[in-house]
Write a protein that holds these residues in place. Structure first.
Motif, PDB file in Angstrom:
ATOM      1  N   ASP A 225     -52.226  59.556 -12.669  1.00 22.22           N
ATOM      2  CA  ASP A 225     -53.086  59.852 -14.084  1.00 22.22           C
ATOM      3  C   ASP A 225     -53.255  61.749 -13.379  1.00 22.22           C
ATOM      4  OD1 ASP A 225     -54.817  61.224 -15.968  1.00 22.22           O
ATOM      5  OD2 ASP A 225     -56.250  60.016 -15.713  1.00 22.22           O
ATOM      6  N   PRO A 226     -52.333  61.851 -13.722  1.00 22.50           N
ATOM      7  CA  PRO A 226     -51.660  63.860 -13.270  1.00 22.50           C
ATOM      8  C   PRO A 226     -52.354  64.611 -14.258  1.00 22.50           C
ATOM      9  CG  PRO A 226     -50.335  62.878 -14.643  1.00 22.50           C
ATOM     10  CD  PRO A 226     -50.703  61.150 -14.630  1.00 22.50           C
ATOM     11  N   GLU A 227     -53.086  64.280 -15.038  1.00 18.73           N
ATOM     12  CA  GLU A 227     -55.061  65.009 -16.024  1.00 18.73           C
ATOM     13  C   GLU A 227     -55.773  65.022 -14.337  1.00 18.73           C
ATOM     14  OE1 GLU A 227     -56.833  67.898 -17.182  1.00 18.73           O
ATOM     15  OE2 GLU A 227     -54.322  67.581 -17.739  1.00 18.73           O
ATOM     16  N   ARG A 228     -55.802  63.891 -14.390  1.00 20.00           N
ATOM     17  CA  ARG A 228     -57.064  63.264 -12.828  1.00 20.00           C
ATOM     18  C   ARG A 228     -57.107  63.816 -11.645  1.00 20.00           C
ATOM     19  NH1 ARG A 228     -62.151  62.234 -10.742  1.00 20.00           N
ATOM     20  NH2 ARG A 228     -61.983  60.386  -9.275  1.00 20.00           N
TER      21      ARG A 228
ATOM     22  N   LEU B 102     -59.292  66.847 -10.121  1.00 18.08           N
ATOM     23  CA  LEU B 102     -59.852  66.375  -8.423  1.00 18.08           C
ATOM     24  C   LEU B 102     -60.174  67.284  -8.206  1.00 18.08           C
ATOM     25  CD1 LEU B 102     -60.393  63.260  -7.354  1.00 18.08           C
ATOM     26  CD2 LEU B 102     -59.302  65.027  -5.733  1.00 18.08           C
ATOM     27  N   ILE B 103     -58.354  67.934  -7.466  1.00 18.09           N
ATOM     28  CA  ILE B 103     -58.091  69.127  -6.367  1.00 18.09           C
ATOM     29  C   ILE B 103     -58.499  70.156  -7.366  1.00 18.09           C
ATOM     30  CG2 ILE B 103     -55.841  70.622  -5.559  1.00 18.09           C
ATOM     31  CD1 ILE B 103     -54.187  68.506  -5.853  1.00 18.09           C
ATOM     32  N   VAL B 104     -59.027  71.003  -8.846  1.00 19.56           N
ATOM     33  CA  VAL B 104     -59.637  71.685  -8.723  1.00 19.56           C
ATOM     34  C   VAL B 104     -61.407  72.057  -8.495  1.00 19.56           C
ATOM     35  CG1 VAL B 104     -60.216  73.366 -11.249  1.00 19.56           C
ATOM     36  CG2 VAL B 104     -57.860  72.594 -10.688  1.00 19.56           C
ATOM     37  N   SER B 105     -61.423  70.476  -8.850  1.00 17.37           N
ATOM     38  CA  SER B 105     -63.141  70.633  -8.572  1.00 17.37           C
ATOM     39  C   SER B 105     -62.631  70.835  -6.982  1.00 17.37           C
ATOM     40  CB  SER B 105     -62.952  69.166  -8.635  1.00 17.37           C
ATOM     41  OG  SER B 105     -64.951  69.038  -8.563  1.00 17.37           O
TER      42      SER B 105
ATOM     43  N   GLN C 257     -65.213  73.684  -4.397  1.00 18.46           N
ATOM     44  CA  GLN C 257     -66.645  73.028  -3.583  1.00 18.46           C
ATOM     45  C   GLN C 257     -67.166  73.426  -2.645  1.00 18.46           C
ATOM     46  OE1 GLN C 257     -67.678  68.726  -3.256  1.00 18.46           O
ATOM     47  NE2 GLN C 257     -66.552  68.505  -5.475  1.00 18.46           N
ATOM     48  N   ILE C 258     -65.698  74.463  -2.477  1.00 11.42           N
ATOM     49  CA  ILE C 258     -65.713  74.982  -0.521  1.00 11.42           C
ATOM     50  C   ILE C 258     -66.193  76.465  -1.245  1.00 11.42           C
ATOM     51  CG2 ILE C 258     -62.924  75.719  -0.889  1.00 11.42           C
ATOM     52  CD1 ILE C 258     -64.057  73.959   1.746  1.00 11.42           C
TER      53      ILE C 258
END
Length: 89
Positions: A45-48, A52-55, A59-60
């Motif tokens: 699921d490329p959009e997921r 996820l990576i952006v999210s 957080q860092i």
């Protein structure tokens, strides 16, 4: 030298937590694969993954770690997909 030993012991403790959490994540990924297989859903699921990576990068708090965090989660997702494909066989 005692400071170095203490720092290394701290790293060992963090590594033990990472290993435990990694195993937990991979078990969840395997179960996601079973769920997807039962419902004929695609593993990838490329959009997921992009979301996820952006999210995770957001957080860092240390901008210098943004690239490494993205790389870490790209690796985790690759391994998770492999676990999901394994669940589909």
């Amino acid at each position: 030298m005692n400071d170095l030993i203490a720092l290394r012991n701290g790293i060992d403790q963090v590594d033990a937590q990472i290993i435990r959490l990694f195993a937990q994540r991979m078990e969840l990924a395997r179960r996601v694969g079973e769920y997807k297989r039962a419902r004929n859903l695609p593993v990838f699921d490329p959009e997921r993954e992009r979301t996820l990576i952006v999210s995770r990068v957001e957080q860092i708090n240390d901008p210098a770690l943004s690239g490494p965090v993205a790389e870490l989660f790209e690796t985790l997702m690759r391994l998770s997909k492999e676990a999901q494909f394994g669940a589909q066989q």
